[in-house]
Write an enzyme that holds these catalytic residues in place. Structure first.
Site, mmCIF file in Angstrom:
data_model
loop_
_atom_site.group_PDB
_atom_site.id
_atom_site.type_symbol
_atom_site.label_atom_id
_atom_site.label_comp_id
_atom_site.label_asym_id
_atom_site.label_seq_id
_atom_site.Cartn_x
_atom_site.Cartn_y
_atom_site.Cartn_z
ATOM 1 N N HIS A 163 52.436 39.740 50.677
ATOM 2 C CA HIS A 163 53.099 38.943 49.634
ATOM 3 C C HIS A 163 54.073 39.761 48.785
ATOM 4 C CE1 HIS A 163 49.788 35.589 49.708
ATOM 5 N NE2 HIS A 163 50.616 35.517 50.720
ATOM 6 N N ASN B 155 32.892 37.638 48.622
ATOM 7 C CA ASN B 155 33.597 37.024 47.493
ATOM 8 C C ASN B 155 32.590 36.675 46.407
ATOM 9 O OD1 ASN B 155 36.306 36.296 46.744
ATOM 10 N ND2 ASN B 155 35.674 34.161 46.730
HETATM 11 P P1 OAD Z 1 42.700 33.840 43.643
HETATM 12 O O1 OAD Z 1 42.828 34.062 42.187
HETATM 13 O O2 OAD Z 1 43.070 32.495 44.184
HETATM 14 O O3 OAD Z 1 41.212 34.102 44.117
HETATM 15 C C1 OAD Z 1 40.504 35.261 43.751
HETATM 16 C C2 OAD Z 1 39.097 35.166 44.308
HETATM 17 O O4 OAD Z 1 38.430 36.367 43.971
HETATM 18 C C3 OAD Z 1 38.280 34.010 43.733
HETATM 19 O O5 OAD Z 1 37.650 33.283 44.798
HETATM 20 C C4 OAD Z 1 37.225 34.709 42.869
HETATM 21 O O6 OAD Z 1 35.966 34.064 42.896
HETATM 22 C C5 OAD Z 1 37.125 36.066 43.545
HETATM 23 N N1 OAD Z 1 36.690 37.162 42.665
HETATM 24 C C6 OAD Z 1 36.940 37.342 41.352
HETATM 25 N N2 OAD Z 1 36.388 38.470 40.904
HETATM 26 C C7 OAD Z 1 35.741 39.034 41.962
HETATM 27 C C8 OAD Z 1 34.952 40.213 42.143
HETATM 28 N N3 OAD Z 1 34.714 41.073 41.134
HETATM 29 N N4 OAD Z 1 34.452 40.468 43.370
HETATM 30 C C9 OAD Z 1 34.678 39.600 44.402
HETATM 31 N N5 OAD Z 1 35.408 38.482 44.293
HETATM 32 C C10 OAD Z 1 35.937 38.193 43.087
HETATM 33 O O7 OAD Z 1 43.547 35.006 44.354
HETATM 34 P P2 OAD Z 1 44.088 35.112 45.842
HETATM 35 O O8 OAD Z 1 43.163 34.442 46.796
HETATM 36 O O9 OAD Z 1 44.419 36.530 46.072
HETATM 37 O O10 OAD Z 1 50.477 34.902 45.856
HETATM 38 O O11 OAD Z 1 45.423 34.279 45.756
HETATM 39 C C11 OAD Z 1 46.266 34.195 46.878
HETATM 40 C C12 OAD Z 1 47.714 34.199 46.481
HETATM 41 O O12 OAD Z 1 47.963 33.159 45.531
HETATM 42 C C13 OAD Z 1 48.167 35.450 45.763
HETATM 43 O O13 OAD Z 1 48.505 36.486 46.639
HETATM 44 C C14 OAD Z 1 49.350 34.987 44.994
HETATM 45 C C15 OAD Z 1 48.913 33.616 44.551
HETATM 46 O O14 OAD Z 1 49.908 32.680 44.492
HETATM 47 C C16 OAD Z 1 51.623 35.533 45.497
HETATM 48 O O15 OAD Z 1 51.745 36.212 44.501
HETATM 49 C C17 OAD Z 1 52.722 35.349 46.436
#
Ligand code: OAD
Length: 234
Positions: free
Chosen positions: A112, A204
């Site tokens: 990304h 997760n």
């Molecule tokens: P999200 O914010 O959607 O999801 C983060 C996940 O991490 C959630 O399911 C939380 O439950 C989990 N989480 C939080 N703290 C944690 C911990 N300490 N240990 C394990 N898990 C934990 O973020 P992404 O899935 O990365 O795109 O989002 C995907 C994309 O959406 C990003 O790359 C971004 C955004 O739009 C761009 O910037 C292009």
């Protein structure tokens, strides 16, 4: 997870959850906002055309914040796995922070984009960038005042997809860590890996949208679970 002896090639996908314990905000908090902004107000090409200053400021703040955070136990464990794993290995991150890089990961792709990079709309060259963009600095390559954040916005094609698809097709184990599974194509990697015969593991905090697609799903803080899992591989 079944028989780990047969694992040679590993692909790991990480998301915002791996940087959460470093103090970097995740995207999909309980209030559905992204640091107070709706995602569509900052993370689309349309938003940038409508209000470039707001979007540049938003990413300038996130870039500045990088200087105040450090890699955590997850980044360190994955860098160690990369360094010591003899088979094929690829870490694909959705994160635009540089914490995997600073932890020492080598076989790493930022699908990304990266906060510490700027993309020139005039010459299409990506330049390393640590400062601000809102003030309209010239492109180091061509001099045009046409730099944008080197971030893949909604509706744009992620980077390195061919290499990622090839690695998924050849892996024996696919592990997804700290991602909500809400954004494609990354959310579909588990299905590609499975279809090609890989074992699949999710780590997760809570079950992701695609939890049921994995052979095994472990819930808890990545900072605890990932170092344990890496240790168990050796
Ligand atoms: P999200 O914010 O959607 O999801 C983060 C996940 O991490 C959630 O399911 C939380 O439950 C989990 N989480 C939080 N703290 C944690 C911990 N300490 N240990 C394990 N898990 C934990 O973020 P992404 O899935 O990365 O795109 O989002 C995907 C994309 O959406 C990003 O790359 C971004 C955004 O739009 C761009 O910037 C292009």
């Amino acid at each position: 997870m079944g028989q780990m002896d047969n694992i040679r090639n590993i692909v790991i996908l990480t998301g915002a959850g791996v940087s959460a314990e470093s103090g970097v905000a995740t995207f999909r908090g309980p209030d559905g906002l992204w640091e107070g902004h709706r995602v569509e107000d900052v993370a689309t090409p349309e938003a940038f055309m409508r209000d470039p200053h707001l979007v540049q400021k938003f990413y300038d703040e996130r870039r500045a914040k990088l200087k105040t955070v450090q890699p955590n136990a997850v980044h360190m464990a994955l860098a160690r796995l990369d360094a010591e794993w003899k088979g094929e290995f690829l870490l694909v991150t959705q994160n635009v922070d540089d914490l995997h890089d600073r932890a020492g990961s080598q076989r790493l792709l930022h699908m990304h984009g990266e906060l510490n990079s700027a993309l020139c709309l005039a010459c299409d060259i990506r330049s390393a960038w640590n400062g601000t963009l809102a003030d309209g600095p010239p492109c180091p390559a061509c001099g045009a005042q046409a730099l944008r954040p080197d971030i893949v916005w909604f509706g744009e094609m992620p980077y390195h997809m061919e290499r990622i698809e090839a690695a998924l097709a050849a892996c024996d184990l696919f592990v997804s860590i700290g991602t909500s599974g809400a954004v494609y194509p990354a959310a579909g990697f588990v299905q590609t890996a499975r279809a090609c015969g890989a074992q699949t593991l999710e780590i997760n905090l809570d079950p992701s949208e695609g939890s049921h697609l994995f052979d095994e799903s472990r819930q808890g803080e990545a900072g605890t679970l990932v170092p344990e899992w890496v240790e168990s591989l050796f």
